[in-house]
Design a protein around this motif. Structure first.
Motif, short mmCIF file in Angstrom:
data_model
loop_
_atom_site.label_atom_id
_atom_site.label_comp_id
_atom_site.label_asym_id
_atom_site.label_seq_id
_atom_site.Cartn_x
_atom_site.Cartn_y
_atom_site.Cartn_z
N VAL A 228 0.80 -1.03 0.10
CA VAL A 228 -0.02 -0.03 -0.14
C VAL A 228 0.85 1.18 -0.05
N PHE A 229 2.11 1.34 0.89
CA PHE A 229 2.70 2.65 1.01
C PHE A 229 3.69 2.69 -0.03
N ASP A 230 4.07 1.63 -0.53
CA ASP A 230 4.99 1.50 -1.67
C ASP A 230 4.39 1.89 -2.99
N GLU A 231 2.99 1.99 -3.01
CA GLU A 231 2.24 2.45 -4.28
C GLU A 231 2.35 1.61 -5.33
N LYS A 232 2.32 0.11 -4.65
CA LYS A 232 2.71 -0.86 -5.77
C LYS A 232 1.89 -1.16 -7.05
N THR A 233 2.59 -1.32 -7.97
CA THR A 233 1.81 -1.78 -9.32
C THR A 233 1.94 -2.98 -9.46
N PHE A 234 1.11 -3.90 -10.13
CA PHE A 234 0.97 -5.23 -10.42
C PHE A 234 0.69 -5.49 -12.00
N PRO A 235 1.17 -6.57 -12.59
CA PRO A 235 0.71 -6.87 -13.99
C PRO A 235 -0.59 -7.20 -14.35
N ASP A 236 -1.30 -8.01 -13.09
CA ASP A 236 -2.57 -8.06 -13.46
C ASP A 236 -3.61 -7.24 -12.57
N LEU B 210 -5.63 6.55 8.78
CA LEU B 210 -5.24 7.19 7.68
C LEU B 210 -5.98 7.49 6.72
N PRO B 211 -6.75 8.76 6.51
CA PRO B 211 -7.79 9.38 5.39
C PRO B 211 -7.03 9.15 4.26
N ALA B 212 -7.85 9.17 3.12
CA ALA B 212 -7.17 9.21 1.65
C ALA B 212 -7.16 10.71 1.38
N PHE B 213 -6.32 11.25 1.91
CA PHE B 213 -6.26 12.89 1.84
C PHE B 213 -5.35 13.13 0.65
N THR B 214 -4.41 12.08 0.04
CA THR B 214 -3.59 12.64 -1.19
C THR B 214 -4.10 11.85 -2.07
N GLU B 215 -3.47 11.96 -3.35
CA GLU B 215 -3.80 11.25 -4.47
C GLU B 215 -3.22 9.94 -4.77
N ALA B 216 -2.10 9.55 -3.67
CA ALA B 216 -1.38 8.27 -3.83
C ALA B 216 -2.32 7.28 -3.83
N TYR B 217 -1.97 6.33 -4.71
CA TYR B 217 -2.92 5.12 -4.86
C TYR B 217 -1.85 3.79 -4.93
N PHE B 218 -2.43 2.71 -4.92
CA PHE B 218 -1.87 1.55 -5.16
C PHE B 218 -2.52 0.71 -6.13
N GLN B 219 -2.07 -0.23 -6.80
CA GLN B 219 -2.85 -1.26 -7.52
C GLN B 219 -3.36 -2.47 -6.92
N VAL B 220 -4.65 -3.03 -7.15
CA VAL B 220 -5.01 -4.28 -6.72
C VAL B 220 -4.97 -5.24 -7.57
N PRO B 221 -4.08 -6.41 -7.34
CA PRO B 221 -3.82 -7.44 -8.06
C PRO B 221 -4.98 -8.55 -8.15
N TYR B 222 -5.25 -8.90 -9.27
CA TYR B 222 -6.30 -10.02 -9.58
C TYR B 222 -6.18 -11.26 -8.58
N ARG B 223 -5.01 -11.73 -8.46
CA ARG B 223 -4.64 -12.75 -7.66
C ARG B 223 -4.96 -12.79 -6.52
N ILE B 224 -5.25 -11.70 -5.84
CA ILE B 224 -5.64 -11.83 -4.46
C ILE B 224 -7.21 -12.47 -4.27
N THR B 225 -7.81 -12.55 -5.28
CA THR B 225 -9.15 -12.92 -5.59
C THR B 225 -9.20 -14.47 -5.98
N VAL B 226 -8.04 -15.12 -6.27
CA VAL B 226 -8.00 -16.55 -6.80
C VAL B 226 -7.20 -17.40 -5.64
N PRO B 227 -7.96 -18.35 -5.28
CA PRO B 227 -7.42 -19.17 -4.06
C PRO B 227 -6.61 -20.06 -4.90
N VAL B 228 -5.58 -20.69 -4.00
CA VAL B 228 -4.55 -21.67 -4.72
C VAL B 228 -5.27 -23.15 -4.46
N LYS B 229 -4.93 -23.96 -5.30
CA LYS B 229 -5.43 -25.38 -5.09
C LYS B 229 -6.96 -25.64 -5.75
#
Ligand SMILES: Cc1cc2nc3c(=O)[nH]c(=O)nc-3n(C[C@H](O)[C@H](O)[C@H](O)COP(=O)(O)OP(=O)(O)OC[C@H]3O[C@@H](n4cnc5c(N)ncnc54)[C@H](O)[C@@H]3O)c2cc1C
Length: 310
Positions: free
Chosen positions: A232-240, A256-275
């Motif tokens: 979140v704080f690295d404002e990470k980007t993801f290919p997915d 911490l309120p969303a007071f700045t324009e800083a944002y991060f990307q949300v990866p598809y893989r967090i919605t995909v269970p393994v196995k």
């Protein structure tokens, strides 16, 4: 943002209609239908009895990963420390309640009397009356906070007070039952105290209890990627990436309120269970390390995970 909780129910019905969804209220998804490691549907229970619904794809939006867990997806819950919450301790739940016959102008005036009651995230964080009550020796009901927050959308009513944070395990029916019943008792006991010590609440009466106790934290799946606090704080980007979310938080790690324009990307893989195949999740049960729950449990983060288009 304050919204009208009753009107929302109607608006949600309209969205359902507009988007061609077949609604089935009063119905629980109880078991996955499995073919080997692939989920092919869900067994439901309702007043109509037991029903099997086959599906091209199953998306678990139960908050608690009920279907994913029963399909054999590895899940975690309170597995490590976050903020001041030790492993094994979940964030508390809250039964939101509403008051009527309130002089909301006087309440707002009181909120404005002290800038620390005008918290930028917590709406109005009222504590003057509670402090007076404590100083006068009033015994505060169990698990009621030293302050409360409220939303206001109409005159003379406060439809959503958040005041009582009760320990609850949202995956345990007896824990949910106890938390809901005892929260109602605490709220009934706090109302006379509010009447006595809060400006504008002299004649306040119970308007409603929320339909159930609200649960902030339970299971999260182990997915193909686990969102990290640092991402979140690295404002990470993801290919997915499937969407973006502002750098902000509200939970055990702080506010911490969303007071700045800083944002991060949300990866598809967090919605995909393994196995397990053919299954996705959306909402607070998505795959994240525990410290990140302070961000991933938010309503609009759930919207980002649920708004994917193929
Ligand atoms: C008191 C309180 C205040 C909060 N305030 C804020 C706030 O100000 N801002 C913010 O962003 N977040 C807030 N949160 C957090 C936020 O509300 C939740 O984390 C968020 O709603 C999670 O969304 P979800 O869709 O994953 O789960 P939920 O909103 O819990 O939705 C899950 C749905 O699935 C249904 N369901 C569950 N199990 C089954 C099953 N087996 N079969 C069928 N249906 C099932 C449930 O009835 C529910 O309708 C708050 C939480 C609480 C409790």
């Amino acid at each position: 943002m304050a919204y009208d909780t009753e009107m929302f129910k109607y608006v949600a019905d309209e969205y359902i209609k507009e988007n061609g969804v077949i609604p089935v209220l009063h119905c629980l998804g109880v078991m996955p239908l499995m073919e080997g490691n692939t989920i092919v549907g869900v067994v439901t229970e309702s007043k109509s009895g037991r029903l099997a619904i086959r599906a091209k794809r199953v998306i678990d939006c139960t908050g608690d990963a009920d279907i994913a867990y029963r399909a054999g997806v590895e899940c975690v819950m309170a597995e490590e420390k976050t903020g001041d919450l030790e492993p094994g301790y979940l964030m508390g739940g809250t039964l939101v309640y509403g008051l009527t016959d309130v002089d909301t102008a006087a309440v707002e005036e009181e909120a404005d009397s002290d800038p620390s009651q005008r918290h930028p995230v917590m709406h109005r964080k009222m504590y003057h009356g509670i402090e007076k009550a404590r100083a006068a020796g009033e015994i505060m009901p169990p698990y009621t906070n030293k302050s409360f927050i409220y939303n206001r959308v109409t005159k003379n009513e406060l439809p959503a007070l958040n005041h009582c944070v009760y320990p609850v395990d949202g995956t345990d029916v007896l824990s949910l039952t106890k938390a809901e019943i005892e929260s109602r008792k605490s709220i009934m006991d706090i109302i006379p105290i509010l009447r006595k010590y809060e400006k504008g609440m002299e004649n306040a009466k119970l308007r409603n209890f929320a339909m159930s106790i609200g649960v902030r934290e339970t299971r999260r799946i182990i997915g193909e990627y686990r969102m990290e606090f640092k991402d979140v704080f690295d404002e990470k980007t993801f290919p997915d990436a499937i969407g973006v979310y502002p750098v902000c938080m509200d939970g055990p790690e702080g506010v911490l309120p969303a007071f700045t324009e800083a944002y991060f990307q949300v990866p598809y893989r967090i919605t995909v269970p393994v196995k397990i195949e053919n299954l996705l999740v959306a909402g607070r049960c998505c795959s994240s390390k525990r410290r990140a729950v302070t961000i991933t449990r938010q309503v609009d983060f759930a919207m980002v995970t649920g708004c994917q288009r193929q």
